[in-house]
Structures are given as structure tokens and as C-alpha cells.
Design a protein around this motif. Structure first.
Motif, PDB file in Angstrom:
ATOM      1  N   LEU A  16      21.619   6.870  -2.201  1.00 51.12           N
ATOM      2  CA  LEU A  16      21.294   5.762  -1.312  1.00 51.12           C
ATOM      3  C   LEU A  16      19.849   5.309  -1.503  1.00 51.12           C
ATOM      4  N   LEU A  17      18.954   6.243  -1.685  1.00 50.87           N
ATOM      5  CA  LEU A  17      17.530   5.916  -1.789  1.00 50.87           C
ATOM      6  C   LEU A  17      17.112   5.522  -3.195  1.00 50.87           C
ATOM      7  N   SER A  18      17.918   5.819  -4.191  1.00 49.73           N
ATOM      8  CA  SER A  18      17.562   5.447  -5.549  1.00 49.73           C
ATOM      9  C   SER A  18      17.943   3.988  -5.786  1.00 49.73           C
ATOM     10  N   THR A  19      17.178   3.344  -6.648  1.00 52.28           N
ATOM     11  CA  THR A  19      17.437   1.957  -7.010  1.00 52.28           C
ATOM     12  C   THR A  19      17.492   1.864  -8.521  1.00 52.28           C
ATOM     13  N   GLU A  20      17.858   0.703  -9.011  1.00 55.59           N
ATOM     14  CA  GLU A  20      17.870   0.508 -10.462  1.00 55.59           C
ATOM     15  C   GLU A  20      16.482   0.676 -11.043  1.00 55.59           C
ATOM     16  N   ASP A  21      15.434   0.383 -10.253  1.00 54.98           N
ATOM     17  CA  ASP A  21      14.051   0.548 -10.717  1.00 54.98           C
ATOM     18  C   ASP A  21      13.756   2.029 -10.996  1.00 54.98           C
ATOM     19  N   LYS A  39       0.828  -1.211   0.000  1.00 59.35           N
ATOM     20  CA  LYS A  39       0.000   0.000   0.000  1.00 59.35           C
ATOM     21  C   LYS A  39       0.859   1.256   0.000  1.00 59.35           C
ATOM     22  N   ASN A  40       1.925   1.256   0.813  1.00 65.77           N
ATOM     23  CA  ASN A  40       2.801   2.430   0.856  1.00 65.77           C
ATOM     24  C   ASN A  40       3.536   2.624  -0.465  1.00 65.77           C
ATOM     25  N   ALA A  41       3.955   1.537  -1.092  1.00 67.24           N
ATOM     26  CA  ALA A  41       4.626   1.641  -2.393  1.00 67.24           C
ATOM     27  C   ALA A  41       3.688   2.262  -3.426  1.00 67.24           C
ATOM     28  N   GLU A  42       2.442   1.834  -3.421  1.00 70.23           N
ATOM     29  CA  GLU A  42       1.457   2.405  -4.340  1.00 70.23           C
ATOM     30  C   GLU A  42       1.229   3.885  -4.038  1.00 70.23           C
ATOM     31  N   ARG A  50       6.019   4.011  -6.314  1.00 68.46           N
ATOM     32  CA  ARG A  50       7.312   3.385  -6.564  1.00 68.46           C
ATOM     33  C   ARG A  50       7.197   1.885  -6.397  1.00 68.46           C
ATOM     34  N   SER A  51       8.246   1.192  -6.771  1.00 63.50           N
ATOM     35  CA  SER A  51       8.238  -0.267  -6.683  1.00 63.50           C
ATOM     36  C   SER A  51       8.288  -0.721  -5.227  1.00 63.50           C
ATOM     37  N   LEU A  52       7.905  -1.960  -5.000  1.00 62.41           N
ATOM     38  CA  LEU A  52       7.985  -2.543  -3.665  1.00 62.41           C
ATOM     39  C   LEU A  52       9.439  -2.552  -3.191  1.00 62.41           C
TER      40      LEU A  52
END
Length: 73
Positions: free
Chosen positions: A66-71, A19-22, A26-28
Motif C-alpha cells: 500500500l505504501l510503495s509506489t511506482e517511484d 520538506k518531509n519528502a526530503e 522519497r518523492s513528493l
């Protein structure tokens, strides 16, 4: 980057993360990383005897990296 697999996550926690991701659009995976990063920052701040703000612990660029991901890239 290191990969980590999570097992036996309680259903309530999983649903909360979804729910928080939605909500944050952003992605899970990104949501979990953000939650972990925030928890670690809060823990570091609580463990320091002097009051240091999160901004002083990391630069804006370091925090973003740090907070960014490949997604997110």
C-alpha cells in the motif's frame, strides 16, 4: 493504479510536504501517499469500538504494498 490530481494546495502545506519528502528521502508523491495512508489507518482505528492495532488491520506485506509506489520500485 488510479491517478489523482490535487489542486489549490495551500503553500504552507506544500512546503511542509516537500520538506518531509526530503527528510524521508522519497518523492513528493510517495510522501503524500504515506500521509494519506497513515491518516486513513488512524481514522479506522478511532472509528472502531474495540482497540485494534494497525498490525492487525493489515499484514506487513499488505502495508508495504500500500505504501510503495511506482517511484519506489
Amino acid at each position: 493504479m488510479v491517478s489523482l490530481e490535487l489542486n489549490k494546495i495551500p503553500e504552507e502545506l506544500y512546503q511542509c510536504l516537500v520538506k518531509n519528502a526530503e527528510l524521508h528521502q522519497r518523492s513528493l508523491n510517495s510522501e503524500i501517499l504515506d500521509c494519506l495512508a497513515i491518516q486513513m489507518f488512524e481514522s479506522n482505528i478511532k472509528n472502531r469500538s474495540n482497540q485494534v492495532s494497525i498490525r492487525n488491520l493489515l499484514s506487513a506485506e499488505e502495508l508495504k504494498a500500500l505504501l510503495s509506489t511506482e517511484d519506489d520500485r
